[in-house]
Motif scaffolding. Sequence first.
Motif, mmCIF file in Angstrom:
data_model
loop_
_atom_site.group_PDB
_atom_site.id
_atom_site.type_symbol
_atom_site.label_atom_id
_atom_site.label_comp_id
_atom_site.label_asym_id
_atom_site.label_seq_id
_atom_site.Cartn_x
_atom_site.Cartn_y
_atom_site.Cartn_z
ATOM 1 N N ASP A 56 0.830 -1.209 0.000
ATOM 2 C CA ASP A 56 0.000 0.000 0.000
ATOM 3 C C ASP A 56 0.862 1.256 0.000
ATOM 4 N N ASP A 57 1.965 1.206 0.747
ATOM 5 C CA ASP A 57 2.867 2.368 0.783
ATOM 6 C C ASP A 57 3.542 2.576 -0.565
ATOM 7 N N VAL A 58 3.911 1.489 -1.194
ATOM 8 C CA VAL A 58 4.539 1.583 -2.523
ATOM 9 C C VAL A 58 3.560 2.188 -3.516
ATOM 10 N N ASP A 59 2.328 1.715 -3.493
ATOM 11 C CA ASP A 59 1.313 2.233 -4.416
ATOM 12 C C ASP A 59 1.037 3.711 -4.169
ATOM 13 N N LYS A 60 1.042 4.117 -2.900
ATOM 14 C CA LYS A 60 0.795 5.522 -2.566
ATOM 15 C C LYS A 60 1.902 6.409 -3.121
ATOM 16 N N GLN A 61 3.154 5.975 -2.950
ATOM 17 C CA GLN A 61 4.266 6.766 -3.468
ATOM 18 C C GLN A 61 4.281 6.769 -4.988
ATOM 19 N N LEU A 62 3.915 5.635 -5.584
ATOM 20 C CA LEU A 62 3.839 5.575 -7.045
ATOM 21 C C LEU A 62 2.814 6.571 -7.562
ATOM 22 N N LYS A 63 1.708 6.689 -6.865
ATOM 23 C CA LYS A 63 0.670 7.639 -7.267
ATOM 24 C C LYS A 63 1.196 9.068 -7.213
ATOM 25 N N GLU A 64 2.010 9.364 -6.208
ATOM 26 C CA GLU A 64 2.595 10.709 -6.109
ATOM 27 C C GLU A 64 3.499 10.999 -7.304
ATOM 28 N N VAL A 65 4.237 9.977 -7.733
ATOM 29 C CA VAL A 65 5.090 10.158 -8.906
ATOM 30 C C VAL A 65 4.233 10.371 -10.150
ATOM 31 N N GLU A 66 3.196 9.564 -10.315
ATOM 32 C CA GLU A 66 2.299 9.697 -11.468
ATOM 33 C C GLU A 66 1.657 11.076 -11.512
ATOM 34 N N ASN A 67 1.347 11.614 -10.334
ATOM 35 C CA ASN A 67 0.675 12.916 -10.271
ATOM 36 C C ASN A 67 1.553 14.063 -10.751
ATOM 37 N N GLN A 68 2.853 13.799 -10.935
ATOM 38 C CA GLN A 68 3.731 14.826 -11.486
ATOM 39 C C GLN A 68 3.466 15.036 -12.978
ATOM 40 N N TYR A 69 2.687 14.160 -13.569
ATOM 41 C CA TYR A 69 2.398 14.213 -15.000
ATOM 42 C C TYR A 69 0.917 14.538 -15.226
ATOM 43 N N VAL A 70 0.634 15.109 -16.359
ATOM 44 C CA VAL A 70 -0.731 15.541 -16.671
ATOM 45 C C VAL A 70 -1.685 14.358 -16.680
ATOM 46 N N THR A 71 -1.268 13.272 -17.284
ATOM 47 C CA THR A 71 -2.099 12.061 -17.345
ATOM 48 C C THR A 71 -1.229 10.841 -17.068
#
Length: 368
Positions: free
Chosen positions: A113-128
């Motif tokens: 869950d922690d890995v997925d949360k951090q991955l989401k933060e990285v993804e959010n750096q991009y428009v899509t």
Amino acid sequence: MQILTALRTQIKWILALFIVIFTASVGFMYGTGSSSDSDNQRTGDFVVAKVNGEELHISQLQEHLRSFVERNGIRDLSDKQMPLIYKAVFDEMVSNRAVIDEVARLKISAPADDVDKQLKEVENQYVTKEAFMQTLKNQGSSLEQVKAEIARQLAINKMLEDVSGGVVVSDDEIKALYDALRGNFTLPAGIEADFVQLKSKEAADKFAEEVKADKDWDKALTIVSADIVQATSSDVHERIAATEMVGKLEPLSALNDGETSAPIEITSQDYFVVHRIRAVSEDVRPLSEVSDSIKTMLLQSKKMEAQRNYIKGLTDKMNVEIVAPELFTVKSDDVPPADALPDEKLDGLKPAFTEDAANKAADPAAVK
């Protein structure tokens, strides 16, 4: 900036202390390099060193060098500087390996869950998400690699937090630092005042009229609340230094106690109204006001030092054999090491706490 590198710079983990460069040292970490007779002759992708029996090739060192130079803002890559820079890069790679090995030995892992949360933060750096995936593809990376790197970083983070978890700061230490840096907590002479920053001239004019009519600062704030950018309340005032009352703010120096200024235009969308309360002389912020901030900084510094010492202990246990010593040797007629590269560039694990940090302690709001 590549995504795997961005993981170390955009996400605010404790690993600002210690950065594992996945893309630069993956071959070294996992022992995928190979040697040949030509390596020993310093031709081709020759062996630079052996760490715990595994070979580090010049290509791996140079790849890590690129990231190191970028992160540390090093501009001078002259022949005289390179032995020192190579040494700093090599030391970092050995420390990286030592820490990764220790995480594996302790069987520390990050919750999915922690890995997925951090991955989401990285993804959010991009428009899509599509843009994120395309960037990965362009860089020859994969989502699995990014997730693996996040998991590794989180595991290291947990280990280092455990190492420094018992660090404490005493009242005596707080007082000692306060006394040593007392000059940094000086409050300048000027005026104590209330102020409001508004988005339009109309709102500023209306606010100034309300304050002058009713003498009720807080009530006037409610009337123009939709246009307020920032403001003080009637019970929490602002100190405006005499040195700040110049240029467009020069009219403030002519205010008497109890007077409210006319709206002051800073830009077409920034207007200030200031109510002078009284003149104030130079003073020193009391320890009671800054002790929490000083404690936070001292705690962070001591934790970093504990983590640094722990990493050094792990690194000292590594079996290091230098195969190409000429890469790390400064010629006698070259710049002395002390002048060639600042300490903070040579030591990637050096605590960042310096005296200018006292400026943050002087403003509790600056320490998050």
